[in-house]
Scaffold this motif. Sequence first.
Motif, PDB file in Angstrom:
ATOM      1  N   ASP A   8      51.917  79.455  29.023  1.00 16.48           N
ATOM      2  CA  ASP A   8      51.148  78.230  28.792  1.00 16.48           C
ATOM      3  C   ASP A   8      50.764  78.079  27.327  1.00 16.48           C
ATOM      4  O   ASP A   8      50.573  76.961  26.845  1.00 16.48           O
ATOM      5  CB  ASP A   8      49.873  78.245  29.638  1.00 16.48           C
ATOM      6  N   ALA A   9      50.615  79.202  26.631  1.00 18.02           N
ATOM      7  CA  ALA A   9      50.289  79.211  25.205  1.00 18.02           C
ATOM      8  C   ALA A   9      51.124  80.300  24.545  1.00 18.02           C
ATOM      9  O   ALA A   9      51.224  81.408  25.068  1.00 18.02           O
ATOM     10  CB  ALA A   9      48.802  79.472  24.984  1.00 18.02           C
ATOM     11  N   ILE A  10      51.726  79.963  23.412  1.00 14.13           N
ATOM     12  CA  ILE A  10      52.636  80.878  22.734  1.00 14.13           C
ATOM     13  C   ILE A  10      52.254  80.958  21.263  1.00 14.13           C
ATOM     14  O   ILE A  10      52.086  79.925  20.602  1.00 14.13           O
ATOM     15  CB  ILE A  10      54.102  80.399  22.856  1.00 14.13           C
ATOM     16  N   ILE A  11      52.092  82.169  20.770  1.00 19.25           N
ATOM     17  CA  ILE A  11      51.846  82.361  19.350  1.00 19.25           C
ATOM     18  C   ILE A  11      53.129  82.909  18.737  1.00 19.25           C
ATOM     19  O   ILE A  11      53.535  84.039  19.022  1.00 19.25           O
ATOM     20  CB  ILE A  11      50.662  83.304  19.096  1.00 19.25           C
ATOM     21  N   GLU A  12      53.791  82.078  17.929  1.00 15.98           N
ATOM     22  CA  GLU A  12      55.042  82.458  17.272  1.00 15.98           C
ATOM     23  C   GLU A  12      54.742  82.910  15.844  1.00 15.98           C
ATOM     24  O   GLU A  12      54.113  82.171  15.082  1.00 15.98           O
ATOM     25  CB  GLU A  12      56.006  81.273  17.214  1.00 15.98           C
ATOM     26  N   VAL A  13      55.214  84.091  15.482  1.00 16.01           N
ATOM     27  CA  VAL A  13      54.992  84.633  14.141  1.00 16.01           C
ATOM     28  C   VAL A  13      56.344  84.718  13.441  1.00 16.01           C
ATOM     29  O   VAL A  13      57.240  85.434  13.890  1.00 16.01           O
ATOM     30  CB  VAL A  13      54.311  86.008  14.199  1.00 16.01           C
ATOM     31  N   LEU A  14      56.469  83.966  12.332  1.00 15.86           N
ATOM     32  CA  LEU A  14      57.743  83.854  11.629  1.00 15.86           C
ATOM     33  C   LEU A  14      57.566  84.162  10.145  1.00 15.86           C
ATOM     34  O   LEU A  14      56.439  84.139   9.632  1.00 15.86           O
ATOM     35  CB  LEU A  14      58.305  82.433  11.783  1.00 15.86           C
ATOM     36  N   PRO A  15      58.664  84.400   9.420  1.00 17.79           N
ATOM     37  CA  PRO A  15      58.551  84.561   7.963  1.00 17.79           C
ATOM     38  C   PRO A  15      58.077  83.258   7.320  1.00 17.79           C
ATOM     39  O   PRO A  15      58.337  82.159   7.824  1.00 17.79           O
ATOM     40  CB  PRO A  15      59.986  84.889   7.530  1.00 17.79           C
ATOM     41  N   THR A  16      57.378  83.371   6.222  1.00 16.83           N
ATOM     42  CA  THR A  16      56.923  82.172   5.522  1.00 16.83           C
ATOM     43  C   THR A  16      58.111  81.329   5.054  1.00 16.83           C
ATOM     44  O   THR A  16      59.182  81.854   4.739  1.00 16.83           O
ATOM     45  CB  THR A  16      56.052  82.539   4.312  1.00 16.83           C
ATOM     46  N   GLU A  17      57.903  80.016   5.002  1.00 18.06           N
ATOM     47  CA  GLU A  17      58.900  79.104   4.445  1.00 18.06           C
ATOM     48  C   GLU A  17      58.497  78.634   3.053  1.00 18.06           C
ATOM     49  O   GLU A  17      59.194  77.826   2.435  1.00 18.06           O
ATOM     50  CB  GLU A  17      59.075  77.892   5.364  1.00 18.06           C
ATOM     51  N   LEU A  18      57.390  79.174   2.543  1.00 15.14           N
ATOM     52  CA  LEU A  18      56.886  78.743   1.242  1.00 15.14           C
ATOM     53  C   LEU A  18      57.595  79.446   0.082  1.00 15.14           C
ATOM     54  O   LEU A  18      57.595  78.949  -1.041  1.00 15.14           O
ATOM     55  CB  LEU A  18      55.380  79.005   1.150  1.00 15.14           C
ATOM     56  N   GLU A  19      58.171  80.611   0.353  1.00 21.59           N
ATOM     57  CA  GLU A  19      58.818  81.369  -0.718  1.00 21.59           C
ATOM     58  C   GLU A  19      59.889  82.273  -0.104  1.00 21.59           C
ATOM     59  O   GLU A  19      59.615  83.009   0.852  1.00 21.59           O
ATOM     60  CB  GLU A  19      57.781  82.210  -1.475  1.00 21.59           C
ATOM     61  N   ASP A  64      55.169  85.884  20.362  1.00 19.02           N
ATOM     62  CA  ASP A  64      56.599  85.864  20.034  1.00 19.02           C
ATOM     63  C   ASP A  64      56.785  86.208  18.558  1.00 19.02           C
ATOM     64  O   ASP A  64      56.501  85.385  17.676  1.00 19.02           O
ATOM     65  CB  ASP A  64      57.164  84.471  20.338  1.00 19.02           C
ATOM     66  N   ILE A  65      57.227  87.412  18.285  1.00 17.81           N
ATOM     67  CA  ILE A  65      57.412  87.889  16.916  1.00 17.81           C
ATOM     68  C   ILE A  65      58.903  87.858  16.598  1.00 17.81           C
ATOM     69  O   ILE A  65      59.710  88.454  17.322  1.00 17.81           O
ATOM     70  CB  ILE A  65      56.888  89.327  16.743  1.00 17.81           C
ATOM     71  N   THR A  66      59.298  87.185  15.551  1.00 17.51           N
ATOM     72  CA  THR A  66      60.713  87.127  15.193  1.00 17.51           C
ATOM     73  C   THR A  66      61.206  88.510  14.761  1.00 17.51           C
ATOM     74  O   THR A  66      60.419  89.351  14.309  1.00 17.51           O
ATOM     75  CB  THR A  66      60.962  86.139  14.039  1.00 17.51           C
ATOM     76  N   PRO A  67      62.508  88.772  14.897  1.00 15.17           N
ATOM     77  CA  PRO A  67      63.040  90.098  14.532  1.00 15.17           C
ATOM     78  C   PRO A  67      62.721  90.505  13.097  1.00 15.17           C
ATOM     79  O   PRO A  67      62.423  91.680  12.841  1.00 15.17           O
ATOM     80  CB  PRO A  67      64.549  89.925  14.738  1.00 15.17           C
ATOM     81  N   GLU A  68      62.756  89.535  12.164  1.00 18.29           N
ATOM     82  CA  GLU A  68      62.475  89.875  10.763  1.00 18.29           C
ATOM     83  C   GLU A  68      61.047  90.380  10.591  1.00 18.29           C
ATOM     84  O   GLU A  68      60.792  91.386   9.925  1.00 18.29           O
ATOM     85  CB  GLU A  68      62.694  88.663   9.851  1.00 18.29           C
TER      86      GLU A  68
END
Length: 449
Positions: A295-306, A247-251
């Motif tokens: 059953d297993a989902i890999i979500e890729v999102l923008p960092t929340e660190l910066e 699951d890759i976010t649009p950004e």
Amino acid sequence: KPCPPLLIPPLGTMLRSVLAVLGLVACANAYVAPGAFAPLATPRMGAVSRRPAMALRTSSAVSSVATLRAPIAKSDFVGTTFRVSTEAELDQALNTVKMALKDGQKPVIIGLAADSGCGKSTFMRRVTACFGGEVKLNDIGRETNTLISDMTTVICLDDYHSNDRAGRKVSGLTALNPKENNFDLMYEQVKAIKEGKPISKPIYNHVNGTLDENEEIQPTPIVIFEGLHPFYDDRVNDLMDFRIYVDITPEVKFNWKVQRDVEERGWTVDAVKEQIEQRKPDFDAYIDPQKKKADAIIEVLPTELEKDNKKQLKVNYVQVKGVENFEPSTLFDAGSDIEWVPNKDKLSFSAPGLKLFQKQDEWYGKPAQVIGMDGNFDKLDELVYVEKAFSETGSKFFGEVTQKMVEYDGQPGSSDGTGLFQTICSLKVREIYEKIAKVTVPAEEAVAA
């Protein structure tokens, strides 16, 4: 007793070596696991097309490949006939023997769903590498999307498109639309593979957008169906032993496609944006909803660190609880909510930092354990420090997660949570296969230099 000597006609070094191997296998009276054949020490002699074609048969009787001075014991290999006239055909024949199912064995079926450009190819190479052997395209001498190794086959569901690229221009529909996919054929062939039967499947040629001549696929112990719609049709979904969704976010998807298509393919940023916008309605309608079944989902999102950092990522590995043959991986303590910033003296990482975490959550009404990572690490060999904090990773020895990561150094996601959780998920697929098939896949620990 030792196997009696083999009398093999003078066919040339390469052919004689292969025939000897096949003859010895028949004498073994035991199932030889895929991957058990070591590479032949004899140097390759080049193409042997000038030789007349020869029929090779592997079965309990090997009189077609050798004359024996004494009877041989029964072999567990299913009889298979190959017609060989070139070295490429020899390679394909030997590979077929290596990949063959044991009598009565049925493949384990894994599904991977994701949009295009989401790293499915790299992920699948990580999975297949866990089962040993070289990962390569099916050697049919022309364009194919099918990946094979000693024990695995990866089938691309794009091959089940109903129309070629020209046909979709006429229909005005995208490949994401179910009307552009042959789910009846997909179901029939996934079912046949699960039953251990060979199939003749179409090929969608991504180079020129055509539907090419079929290719023959023999079932192997692990078969992975990856693409846009593995869980869309309930008939196909019910045949899956384990389901993974990326699951890759649009950004992030936009940033990745800009990096690939603008920097590597000469597209403009506007062209990338236009393509994403054209696909978005169908993605939202037909692809994204499939993640509910995973059953297993890999979500890729923008960092929340910066803020506005487009190079680093936050990755969640969502693991649904209560799935048969699947025990979720854990950071420190199962069932706990944890945030951990590793000791920078033991794990090198750059600004804006690095954080690992675990939390208990729900995935569309089902209890789930989420482990995740935000940020990048600088030195892969130091990842062993983080590996100590994980349990239930599916690894066979301490350090295997790090070893697998190092093997794919330089590949997409190799320094962030994408590669880390793809690796752990890949090891869990191996573990699931072992539980279902009731076998053990050997794993080789690297020797330090």
